[in-house]
Write a protein that holds these residues in place. Structure first.
Motif, PDB file in Angstrom:
ATOM      1  N   UNK A   1       0.830  -1.200   0.000  1.00 21.28           N
ATOM      2  CA  UNK A   1       0.000   0.000   0.000  1.00 21.28           C
ATOM      3  C   UNK A   1       0.865   1.251   0.000  1.00 21.28           C
ATOM      4  N   UNK A   2       0.343   2.301  -0.618  1.00 19.36           N
ATOM      5  CA  UNK A   2       1.088   3.557  -0.676  1.00 19.36           C
ATOM      6  C   UNK A   2       1.099   4.260   0.670  1.00 19.36           C
ATOM      7  N   UNK A   3       0.111   4.007   1.495  1.00 24.45           N
ATOM      8  CA  UNK A   3       0.012   4.658   2.795  1.00 24.45           C
ATOM      9  C   UNK A   3       0.041   3.585   3.877  1.00 24.45           C
ATOM     10  N   UNK A   4       1.084   3.575   4.676  1.00 24.70           N
ATOM     11  CA  UNK A   4       1.191   2.572   5.730  1.00 24.70           C
ATOM     12  C   UNK A   4       1.316   3.189   7.113  1.00 24.70           C
ATOM     13  N   UNK A   5       1.724   4.451   7.206  1.00 27.47           N
ATOM     14  CA  UNK A   5       1.953   5.042   8.519  1.00 27.47           C
ATOM     15  C   UNK A   5       0.663   5.133   9.327  1.00 27.47           C
ATOM     16  N   UNK A   6      -0.432   5.519   8.672  1.00 28.89           N
ATOM     17  CA  UNK A   6      -1.707   5.609   9.378  1.00 28.89           C
ATOM     18  C   UNK A   6      -2.128   4.279   9.978  1.00 28.89           C
ATOM     19  N   UNK A   7      -2.196   3.207   9.172  1.00 33.61           N
ATOM     20  CA  UNK A   7      -2.535   1.895   9.736  1.00 33.61           C
ATOM     21  C   UNK A   7      -1.541   1.414  10.785  1.00 33.61           C
ATOM     22  N   UNK A   8      -0.258   1.699  10.589  1.00 36.27           N
ATOM     23  CA  UNK A   8       0.741   1.289  11.583  1.00 36.27           C
ATOM     24  C   UNK A   8       0.495   1.969  12.923  1.00 36.27           C
ATOM     25  N   UNK A   9       0.201   3.256  12.881  1.00 33.66           N
ATOM     26  CA  UNK A   9      -0.080   3.989  14.119  1.00 33.66           C
ATOM     27  C   UNK A   9      -1.354   3.456  14.762  1.00 33.66           C
ATOM     28  N   UNK A  10      -2.376   3.193  13.938  1.00 33.07           N
ATOM     29  CA  UNK A  10      -3.652   2.706  14.468  1.00 33.07           C
ATOM     30  C   UNK A  10      -3.482   1.355  15.159  1.00 33.07           C
TER      31      UNK A  10
END
Length: 393
Positions: free
Chosen positions: A80-89
């Motif tokens: 995925x292009x965006x992983x920081x958000x899910x990682x933080x969640x």
């Protein structure tokens, strides 16, 4: 003895992480690919059920937060292009569940409150995400939309605070129900542990975390650049006119497009641009302005344009930042800086992940009956742990 116990916790946490990541793959990919609304909320509920259920089998303090960190780091190799958000969640879910259970006790009430707090944390994360993506203007637009809706429905006395409070209460109740379900299936799975693993062709992987993506041309300088530029650009967008804002972000966008193909792929998705168009239209019709008439509309349109630019900076910038964070040198740094147990736990979780996914229900079956699917997975917890212990030198 203390070291052995700590190693045991990391090993057991890696089992939970394998299950957690497996659910993210099986259910998460299905929900996101179909663009099902509230898919993130549904995944959080499933995570609460899984973790509370798992905790009924192994009630070792420290397992949950460890599993949250491991699962979040496993997310770092997601395409995925965006992983920081899910990682933080995921990390926050693990921390909230862990410390809530510690403070409130390992009992049904403690689990229920832990589930409620986790769901409330997920809601706060969503609100924070909107703020980071669009700024405070998005909340003003939502407020104007609410006032317009209640006026049309003939409810002029409706209170925004009551609506928000109701939303928080709904999330809290859902979290309690998820925790209660986890408690029930975990207690049952404790007495129904299978002595062997499911019959599958093992495709155990030992190298995903260890080797990383060696094809990537990672740059520590670009990593630092993203960390510095993203907040600076967001500050500039909040204080400059749309024309100047466009001038300062265009070179950054050009760099992202040239350097990161995964970010460009996201720009090719029509749904992404549709979301930005909706934000622009909402700003045009519901944005707060100091002028009226055509001047007010132009001011509102300008606000919407700034919100779109802000969203592009966040999405593209974090895509680049996420890519640079996948550098193998950063991953191996865990091993060399005293995080050997974390490093090994991630490898353990990755080693059983393919087999766990193979043994799970199909995505459609999982979504139709997630409780049963989680219950079946929890029946093999002891076997997965023994499998990992047998692999130790």
């Amino acid at each position: 003895m203390a070291t052995d116990l700590k190693n045991l916790k990391w090993t057991k946490a890696s089992v939970l992480s394998g299950l957690w990541a497996g659910i993210e793959i099986v259910a998460g990919s299905f929900l996101h690919n179909l663009k099902i609304p509230f898919s993130g909320t549904f995944l959080t509920l499933i995570s609460i059920t899984l973790v509370i259920g798992f905790y009924q089998i192994w009630k070792h303090p420290g397992i949950i937060w460890r599993a949250g960190i491991i699962t979040a780091l496993m997310k770092s190799i997601s395409p995925s292009a965006v992983i920081l958000g899910p990682m933080i969640a995921i990390t926050m879910e693990g921390l909230v569940l862990e410390f809530s259970v510690r403070l409130l006790g390992r009992n049904l009430l403690g689990y229920a409150i832990a589930g409620a707090l986790t769901m409330l944390g997920a809601l706060v994360h969503k609100i924070t995400h909107l703020f980071v993506l669009y700024g405070l203007d998005i909340f003003q637009i939502y407020e104007e939309m609410f006032r317009f809706a209640v006026f049309k429905m003939g409810l002029p006395n409706a209170n925004t605070f009551h609506v928000v409070l109701s939303l928080f209460l709904i999330y809290a109740v859902l979290g309690m129900l998820a925790a209660f379900a986890g408690y029930l299936i975990g207690s049952r799975a404790l007495n129904e542990q299978n002595s062997g693993l499911p019959d599958f062709t093992e495709a155990l992987s030992h190298g995903k975390w260890e080797t990383g993506d060696t094809r990537g041309n990672y740059s520590p300088a670009l990593l630092v650049m993203h960390i510095i530029l993203i907040p600076l650009l967001l500050f500039g967008l909040a204080n400059l006119s749309p024309g100047y804002s466009l001038l300062i972000v265009l070179p950054y966008f050009a760099l992202i497009a040239w350097r990161y193909r995964i970010a460009v792929r996201r720009l090719k998705k029509w749904m992404f641009w549709m979301q930005l168009l909706v934000i622009l239209l909402l700003a045009l019709f519901f944005g707060k302005t100091s002028a009226s008439g055509m001047a007010g509309k132009l001011e509102a349109l300008s606000q919407g344009f700034s919100m779109v630019l802000r969203a592009l900076v966040v999405v593209l910038g974090f895509s680049g930042l996420s890519t640079e964070l996948r550098a193998p040198v950063l991953q191996k740094l865990f091993y060399k800086t005293g995080f050997k147990q974390l490093y090994m736990a991630i490898n353990n979780a990755f080693s059983i992940l393919p087999a766990i996914v193979d043994g799970m229900a199909t995505p459609g079956q999982f979504i139709r009956n997630p409780i049963r699917s989680i219950a079946l997975s929890l029946q093999y917890v002891d076997s997965w742990h023994q499998h990992l212990m047998d692999r130790l030198p």
